[in-house]
Design a protein around this motif. Structure first.
Motif, short mmCIF file in Angstrom:
data_model
loop_
_atom_site.label_atom_id
_atom_site.label_comp_id
_atom_site.label_asym_id
_atom_site.label_seq_id
_atom_site.Cartn_x
_atom_site.Cartn_y
_atom_site.Cartn_z
N MET A 130 0.82 -1.12 -0.16
CA MET A 130 -0.01 0.01 -0.03
C MET A 130 0.67 1.14 0.00
SD MET A 130 -3.00 1.00 2.76
CE MET A 130 -3.99 -0.28 2.23
N SER A 131 0.60 2.17 -0.86
CA SER A 131 1.27 3.37 -0.83
C SER A 131 0.79 4.64 0.23
CB SER A 131 1.23 4.12 -2.14
OG SER A 131 -0.03 4.77 -2.32
N VAL A 132 2.06 5.44 0.59
CA VAL A 132 1.72 6.31 1.54
C VAL A 132 0.31 7.10 1.10
CG1 VAL A 132 2.44 8.43 2.53
CG2 VAL A 132 4.14 6.41 2.30
N ASN A 133 0.38 7.33 -0.29
CA ASN A 133 -0.94 8.31 -0.58
C ASN A 133 -2.09 7.55 -0.44
OD1 ASN A 133 -2.56 10.38 -2.09
ND2 ASN A 133 -2.07 9.17 -4.06
N SER A 134 -2.23 6.07 -0.55
CA SER A 134 -3.66 5.51 -0.17
C SER A 134 -3.93 5.28 1.42
CB SER A 134 -3.70 4.21 -0.75
OG SER A 134 -2.40 3.21 -0.37
N GLU A 135 -2.46 5.19 2.07
CA GLU A 135 -2.86 4.99 3.44
C GLU A 135 -3.16 6.27 4.14
OE1 GLU A 135 0.24 3.10 5.62
OE2 GLU A 135 0.87 1.89 4.43
N LEU A 136 -2.61 7.54 3.67
CA LEU A 136 -2.82 8.83 4.13
C LEU A 136 -3.91 9.72 3.50
CD1 LEU A 136 0.88 9.54 5.76
CD2 LEU A 136 -1.31 8.66 6.84
N SER A 137 -5.17 9.15 3.28
CA SER A 137 -6.13 9.78 2.28
C SER A 137 -6.49 10.90 3.20
CB SER A 137 -7.25 8.77 1.95
OG SER A 137 -7.71 8.49 3.11
N LEU A 138 -7.23 11.86 2.91
CA LEU A 138 -8.05 12.59 3.59
C LEU A 138 -8.76 12.18 4.63
CD1 LEU A 138 -8.71 15.80 3.89
CD2 LEU A 138 -10.51 15.82 2.59
N GLY A 139 -9.56 10.99 4.31
CA GLY A 139 -10.33 10.34 5.41
C GLY A 139 -9.57 9.92 6.36
N ARG A 140 -8.32 9.42 6.17
CA ARG A 140 -7.50 8.70 7.13
C ARG A 140 -7.01 9.83 7.96
NH1 ARG A 140 -2.85 5.07 7.96
NH2 ARG A 140 -2.09 5.82 10.00
N LEU A 141 -6.52 11.00 7.54
CA LEU A 141 -6.05 12.11 8.30
C LEU A 141 -7.19 12.45 9.26
CD1 LEU A 141 -4.18 14.03 5.20
CD2 LEU A 141 -3.04 12.37 6.97
N ARG A 142 -8.27 12.62 8.52
CA ARG A 142 -9.40 13.22 9.58
C ARG A 142 -9.60 12.37 10.57
NH1 ARG A 142 -13.22 14.78 6.09
NH2 ARG A 142 -13.18 17.06 6.53
N GLN A 143 -9.68 11.04 10.60
CA GLN A 143 -9.56 9.80 11.47
C GLN A 143 -8.87 9.95 12.69
OE1 GLN A 143 -9.88 6.15 9.27
NE2 GLN A 143 -12.23 6.12 9.02
N ASP A 144 -7.51 10.35 12.25
CA ASP A 144 -6.32 10.17 12.75
C ASP A 144 -6.19 11.46 13.83
OD1 ASP A 144 -5.58 7.80 11.90
OD2 ASP A 144 -3.71 8.89 10.94
N VAL A 145 -6.49 12.61 13.18
CA VAL A 145 -6.88 13.83 13.74
C VAL A 145 -8.11 13.79 15.16
CG1 VAL A 145 -7.33 16.42 13.80
CG2 VAL A 145 -5.80 15.20 12.08
N TRP A 184 -2.82 19.72 4.49
CA TRP A 184 -1.81 18.59 5.16
C TRP A 184 -2.19 17.53 4.04
CZ3 TRP A 184 -2.68 17.63 10.90
CH2 TRP A 184 -2.43 18.53 11.72
N SER A 185 -3.29 17.43 3.45
CA SER A 185 -3.75 16.37 2.56
C SER A 185 -2.99 16.63 1.11
CB SER A 185 -5.32 16.23 2.33
OG SER A 185 -5.49 15.40 1.27
N ALA A 186 -3.24 17.87 0.88
CA ALA A 186 -2.46 18.20 -0.61
C ALA A 186 -0.61 17.90 -0.16
CB ALA A 186 -2.70 19.71 -0.78
N LEU A 187 -0.29 18.43 0.79
CA LEU A 187 1.24 18.25 0.95
C LEU A 187 1.34 16.57 0.93
CD1 LEU A 187 4.03 19.04 2.08
CD2 LEU A 187 3.18 18.70 4.21
N LEU A 188 0.73 15.90 1.39
CA LEU A 188 1.07 14.38 1.68
C LEU A 188 0.91 13.64 0.50
CD1 LEU A 188 -0.47 13.43 5.20
CD2 LEU A 188 2.22 13.61 4.68
N THR A 189 -0.26 14.22 -0.15
CA THR A 189 -0.59 13.63 -1.65
C THR A 189 0.76 14.01 -2.53
OG1 THR A 189 -2.87 13.49 -1.31
CG2 THR A 189 -2.24 13.56 -3.66
N SER A 190 1.08 15.32 -2.52
CA SER A 190 2.25 15.62 -3.62
C SER A 190 3.48 14.97 -3.10
CB SER A 190 2.24 17.21 -3.32
OG SER A 190 3.07 17.38 -2.14
N GLN A 191 3.78 14.65 -1.97
CA GLN A 191 4.92 13.75 -1.53
C GLN A 191 4.89 12.24 -2.33
OE1 GLN A 191 5.34 13.82 2.75
NE2 GLN A 191 6.43 15.68 2.68
N ALA A 192 3.74 11.88 -1.93
CA ALA A 192 3.44 10.45 -2.51
C ALA A 192 3.68 10.42 -3.98
CB ALA A 192 2.03 9.78 -2.17
N GLY A 193 3.41 11.41 -4.49
CA GLY A 193 3.34 11.46 -6.14
C GLY A 193 4.78 11.53 -6.60
N ARG A 194 5.51 12.42 -5.86
CA ARG A 194 7.03 12.70 -5.99
C ARG A 194 7.86 11.15 -5.99
NH1 ARG A 194 6.65 17.48 -3.01
NH2 ARG A 194 7.82 16.40 -1.42
#
Length: 83
Positions: free
Chosen positions: A1-16, A71-81
């Motif tokens: 599983m990629s970081v992108n899929s693990e750290l979706s907006l929904g997952r970030l919201r759940q963790d917060v 946060w979601s945009a940052l983590l998504t862009s990192q996963a893409g790189r």
């Protein structure tokens, strides 16, 4: 599983929500998280959790971006790189 899929907006919201002790639905994605009860100790907890999931994120990265959407945009862009 990629970081992108693990750290979706929904997952970030759940963790917060988990560190704040509230339901995920109560976390607004476009309101600064500090206004929603997040403090530096809880932020560090999230950084450690997400680094363990493979995100190359720092406390400063998140502190400079006040909302969940940012946060979601940052983590998504990192996963893409790193894909």
């Amino acid at each position: 599983m990629s970081v992108n899929s693990e750290l979706s907006l929904g997952r970030l919201r759940q963790d917060v929500a988990a560190v704040l002790g509230v339901m995920p639905a109560f976390i607004a994605a476009d309101v600064p998280l500090m206004e929603q009860g997040l403090d530096s100790i809880r932020l560090m907890t999230l950084v450690e959790r997400w680094r363990a999931a493979g995100a190359a994120v720092t406390f400063a990265d998140l502190a400079e971006r006040p909302t969940l959407n940012e946060w979601s945009a940052l983590l998504t862009s990192q996963a893409g790189r790193h894909a």
